[in-house]
Scaffold this motif. Sequence first.
Motif, PDB file in Angstrom:
ATOM      1  N   LYS A  17       0.817  -1.217   0.000  1.00 57.07           N
ATOM      2  CA  LYS A  17       0.000   0.000   0.000  1.00 57.07           C
ATOM      3  C   LYS A  17       0.852   1.269   0.000  1.00 57.07           C
ATOM      4  N   GLU A  18       2.120   1.175   0.445  1.00 54.59           N
ATOM      5  CA  GLU A  18       2.993   2.352   0.492  1.00 54.59           C
ATOM      6  C   GLU A  18       3.667   2.631  -0.850  1.00 54.59           C
ATOM      7  N   THR A  19       4.122   1.596  -1.526  1.00 56.41           N
ATOM      8  CA  THR A  19       4.881   1.803  -2.767  1.00 56.41           C
ATOM      9  C   THR A  19       4.082   1.502  -4.021  1.00 56.41           C
ATOM     10  N   GLY A  20       2.989   0.749  -3.884  1.00 50.84           N
ATOM     11  CA  GLY A  20       2.206   0.340  -5.042  1.00 50.84           C
ATOM     12  C   GLY A  20       2.713  -0.956  -5.671  1.00 50.84           C
ATOM     13  N   SER A  21       3.807  -1.500  -5.156  1.00 53.42           N
ATOM     14  CA  SER A  21       4.353  -2.740  -5.723  1.00 53.42           C
ATOM     15  C   SER A  21       3.363  -3.885  -5.577  1.00 53.42           C
ATOM     16  N   VAL A  22       3.362  -4.768  -6.586  1.00 53.63           N
ATOM     17  CA  VAL A  22       2.498  -5.943  -6.597  1.00 53.63           C
ATOM     18  C   VAL A  22       3.408  -7.165  -6.635  1.00 53.63           C
ATOM     19  N   TYR A  23       3.261  -8.063  -5.663  1.00 51.97           N
ATOM     20  CA  TYR A  23       4.101  -9.247  -5.557  1.00 51.97           C
ATOM     21  C   TYR A  23       3.257 -10.502  -5.755  1.00 51.97           C
ATOM     22  N   ASP A  24       3.817 -11.469  -6.457  1.00 52.00           N
ATOM     23  CA  ASP A  24       3.193 -12.780  -6.552  1.00 52.00           C
ATOM     24  C   ASP A  24       4.288 -13.827  -6.375  1.00 52.00           C
ATOM     25  N   MET A  25       3.908 -15.080  -6.449  1.00 56.62           N
ATOM     26  CA  MET A  25       4.885 -16.158  -6.281  1.00 56.62           C
ATOM     27  C   MET A  25       5.241 -16.695  -7.663  1.00 56.62           C
ATOM     28  N   PRO A  26       6.430 -16.388  -8.157  1.00 58.15           N
ATOM     29  CA  PRO A  26       6.799 -16.873  -9.493  1.00 58.15           C
ATOM     30  C   PRO A  26       6.690 -18.387  -9.588  1.00 58.15           C
ATOM     31  N   GLY A  27       6.071 -18.856 -10.646  1.00 58.04           N
ATOM     32  CA  GLY A  27       5.917 -20.292 -10.860  1.00 58.04           C
ATOM     33  C   GLY A  27       4.732 -20.899 -10.141  1.00 58.04           C
ATOM     34  N   GLU A  28       4.108 -20.162  -9.248  1.00 59.74           N
ATOM     35  CA  GLU A  28       2.955 -20.678  -8.504  1.00 59.74           C
ATOM     36  C   GLU A  28       1.759 -19.795  -8.806  1.00 59.74           C
ATOM     37  N   SER A  29       0.636 -20.424  -9.000  1.00 65.40           N
ATOM     38  CA  SER A  29      -0.555 -19.616  -9.206  1.00 65.40           C
ATOM     39  C   SER A  29      -1.685 -20.173  -8.360  1.00 65.40           C
ATOM     40  N   GLU A  30      -2.602 -20.885  -8.947  1.00 62.76           N
ATOM     41  CA  GLU A  30      -3.793 -21.283  -8.214  1.00 62.76           C
ATOM     42  C   GLU A  30      -3.483 -22.114  -6.973  1.00 62.76           C
TER      43      GLU A  30
END
Length: 178
Positions: free
Chosen positions: A102-115
């Motif tokens: 919420k401070e920087t706007g960065s969006v993180y996910d888990m590379p190689g992992e989804s559902e």
Amino acid sequence: MLRKALRIAGLCLVMLCDWSALPMAAHAAPACHPRSFADYPAGSGNAPHPVAAQPLLTSKKAQQFRTAIRREFSEPANFAGHYRVAIWGCGTDCRDFAILDKETGSVYDMPGESEVVGIMGNNDERIDFRADSKLFIVSGCFNESESCLNKPEKLFYEWTGKTLQLIGQCPLEVEEVD
């Protein structure tokens, strides 16, 4: 096959996670140490923090799910102090997510992992977290992994500020489903 996997998972829980006693290929027995949200407190800064105007949709996943991410970004922080976990459905008993700063706007996910796919007979939340903790728990299988479907797990991660670091795992308690 699923019924056999559910019986094996239940047997493992009865034997206190001693996977080596099961008639399977030789594997090291996993350490089963459930984690507590209280053991992973998020930093508590009292000073006001800047709030980004919008999320930075730089990854392919962020661009693909931009509507869900933008909608969630407008909501208050719900994870590890100033982060927001955005969760959206991806089919029956399936969840996908991203972690929004919420401070920087960065969006993180888990590379190689989804559902995160749930396991029938398990009543845990697929994704569990708290606003005041850096602990992030996944119950089920990533990407419908065959190995996980045969031996479902509860995975414990600690948020480092940029990624989720695996800190433990336990067999997932499941009840046999007819």
